[in-house]
Design a protein around this motif. Structure first.
Motif, short mmCIF file in Angstrom:
data_model
loop_
_atom_site.label_atom_id
_atom_site.label_comp_id
_atom_site.label_asym_id
_atom_site.label_seq_id
_atom_site.Cartn_x
_atom_site.Cartn_y
_atom_site.Cartn_z
N PHE A 76 0.95 -1.17 -0.08
CA PHE A 76 -0.31 -0.23 -0.03
C PHE A 76 1.05 1.31 0.12
CE2 PHE A 76 -2.43 3.23 2.60
CZ PHE A 76 -3.22 3.50 1.59
N ASP A 77 2.06 1.34 0.77
CA ASP A 77 2.83 2.47 0.95
C ASP A 77 3.31 2.78 -0.72
OD1 ASP A 77 4.31 4.55 2.67
OD2 ASP A 77 5.76 3.49 1.82
N LEU A 78 3.80 1.69 -1.23
CA LEU A 78 4.50 2.06 -2.63
C LEU A 78 3.35 2.63 -3.47
CD1 LEU A 78 6.75 1.86 -4.54
CD2 LEU A 78 6.57 -0.66 -4.55
N TYR A 79 2.31 1.68 -3.42
CA TYR A 79 1.14 2.15 -4.13
C TYR A 79 0.94 3.84 -3.92
CZ TYR A 79 -3.48 2.97 -5.66
OH TYR A 79 -4.79 3.70 -6.31
N VAL A 80 0.73 4.11 -2.70
CA VAL A 80 0.45 5.71 -2.62
C VAL A 80 1.39 6.48 -3.12
CG1 VAL A 80 0.33 7.28 -0.48
CG2 VAL A 80 -0.87 5.10 -0.57
N ARG A 81 2.83 6.04 -2.86
CA ARG A 81 3.80 7.13 -3.53
C ARG A 81 3.78 7.18 -5.11
NH1 ARG A 81 9.34 4.77 -1.30
NH2 ARG A 81 8.32 3.16 -0.43
N MET A 82 3.49 5.82 -5.52
CA MET A 82 3.35 5.80 -6.83
C MET A 82 2.34 6.84 -7.48
SD MET A 82 3.72 1.68 -7.74
CE MET A 82 3.21 1.58 -9.40
N VAL A 83 1.00 6.68 -6.84
CA VAL A 83 -0.25 7.73 -7.39
C VAL A 83 0.57 8.88 -7.03
CG1 VAL A 83 -2.36 8.29 -6.70
CG2 VAL A 83 -1.81 5.81 -6.98
N SER A 84 0.81 9.50 -5.87
CA SER A 84 1.55 10.80 -5.49
C SER A 84 2.30 11.21 -6.69
CB SER A 84 1.74 10.75 -4.13
OG SER A 84 1.08 10.26 -3.15
N GLU A 85 3.22 10.45 -6.96
CA GLU A 85 4.42 10.81 -7.80
C GLU A 85 3.95 11.18 -9.28
OE1 GLU A 85 7.45 7.77 -7.81
OE2 GLU A 85 7.92 8.44 -5.77
N ALA A 86 2.85 10.23 -9.60
CA ALA A 86 2.12 10.54 -10.80
C ALA A 86 1.16 11.69 -11.23
CB ALA A 86 1.18 9.16 -11.38
N VAL A 87 0.47 12.11 -10.06
CA VAL A 87 -0.18 13.14 -9.73
C VAL A 87 0.69 14.31 -9.85
CG1 VAL A 87 -1.48 14.55 -8.22
CG2 VAL A 87 -2.33 12.30 -8.39
N THR A 104 -7.57 4.16 -3.53
CA THR A 104 -7.31 5.62 -3.74
C THR A 104 -7.91 6.38 -2.73
OG1 THR A 104 -7.07 5.32 -6.15
CG2 THR A 104 -7.41 7.64 -5.47
N LYS A 105 -9.13 6.05 -2.30
CA LYS A 105 -9.72 6.64 -1.23
C LYS A 105 -9.03 6.62 0.17
CE LYS A 105 -14.49 6.76 -3.07
NZ LYS A 105 -15.86 6.36 -3.07
N PHE A 106 -8.50 5.45 0.42
CA PHE A 106 -7.67 5.51 1.46
C PHE A 106 -6.32 6.16 1.48
CE2 PHE A 106 -9.81 1.20 2.57
CZ PHE A 106 -10.38 1.47 3.62
N ALA A 107 -5.79 6.06 0.27
CA ALA A 107 -4.60 7.01 0.21
C ALA A 107 -4.90 8.51 0.30
CB ALA A 107 -4.10 6.72 -1.26
N ALA A 108 -6.07 8.89 -0.24
CA ALA A 108 -6.36 10.27 -0.06
C ALA A 108 -6.68 10.78 1.32
CB ALA A 108 -7.40 10.60 -1.16
#
Length: 230
Positions: free
Chosen positions: A26-37, A93-97
């Protein structure tokens, strides 16, 4: 995210590939999404388009790009709970946000309403999201397991807090030069006691942040219960 909408989530969430979210974490996923944004926002700025507001991003959404939480936690949204990949991605994505415990609870309530009782793996995901939100609020960017200890950084502690952390968590190593504390993980003693995992270790880290970094005395009693388990 638009690319995912058009082409599908593919290897990231697909069960047939090694890139399954359970392996990514989950942590890597969050960073991947954040970096893409972040990259998308910069691309918009360079192209002279309307900017992040045009796609609903707020300033500061990429502030937690470098936040790392690496703990022994199996935190997922199981396929048998939400079979459709797009809807699972939406839940992640909702958890990450989420930026607070209250927002995490809102996500859990929505999932329970739509899909039924939340499974344990998703409850652990929620606990991890709460910890991320708290760490971000307190300016802590790393909570990383290393051997039989957990590293917290950056952590700026006054003298009183340094005394408190060594009292509540015996064996803690303070590294003021790197603004780091290395705390023995709960349950890992010389007699071979099993280390905590899952929601328990997430709660342990959350209590430490409240009691030591935030300085909330209300959590000190709970902190001592983990010490007794060592």
């Amino acid at each position: 995210m638009k690319d995912l909408e058009i082409r599908g989530s593919g290897n990231l969430l697909g069960g047939e590939q090694s890139g399954h979210i359970a392996g990514v974490g989950f942590d890597l996923y969050v960073r991947m999404v954040s970096e893409a944004v972040s990259a998308y926002k910069k691309a918009l700025a360079r192209s002279g388009k309307a900017g992040a507001d045009a796609v609903g991003f707020e300033e500061g959404d990429d502030e937690d790009v470098e936040l790392r939480i690496e703990l022994p936690v199996d935190a997922t949204v199981p396929e048998d709970y939400i079979p459709h990949e797009r809807l699972r991605l939406e839940a992640y994505t909702k958890f990450a946000a989420a930026r607070s415990g209250e927002q995490v609870d809102d996500v859990l309530e929505e999932l329970a309403d739509r899909y039924g009782p939340v499974p344990e793996a998703t409850a652990r995901l929620a606990a991890l999201a709460r910890l991320r939100a708290l760490a971000a609020q307190l300016g802590v960017r790393e909570i990383v397991a290393q051997g039989k200890s957990v590293r917290f950084a950056p952590v700026d502690l006054p003298e009183s807090a340094r005394m408190k952390v060594t009292r509540l968590y015996p064996g803690t190593v303070l590294k003021p030069a790197t603004r780091t504390i290395v705390v023995p993980a709960p349950g890992t003693n010389r007699m071979g006691g099993a280390a905590l995992s899952g929601e328990e270790v997430v709660r342990w880290a959350e209590v430490l942040l409240h009691a030591v970094v935030e300085g909330d005395a209300a959590y000190e009693t709970e902190a001592t219960t983990y010490r007794k388990r060592r």
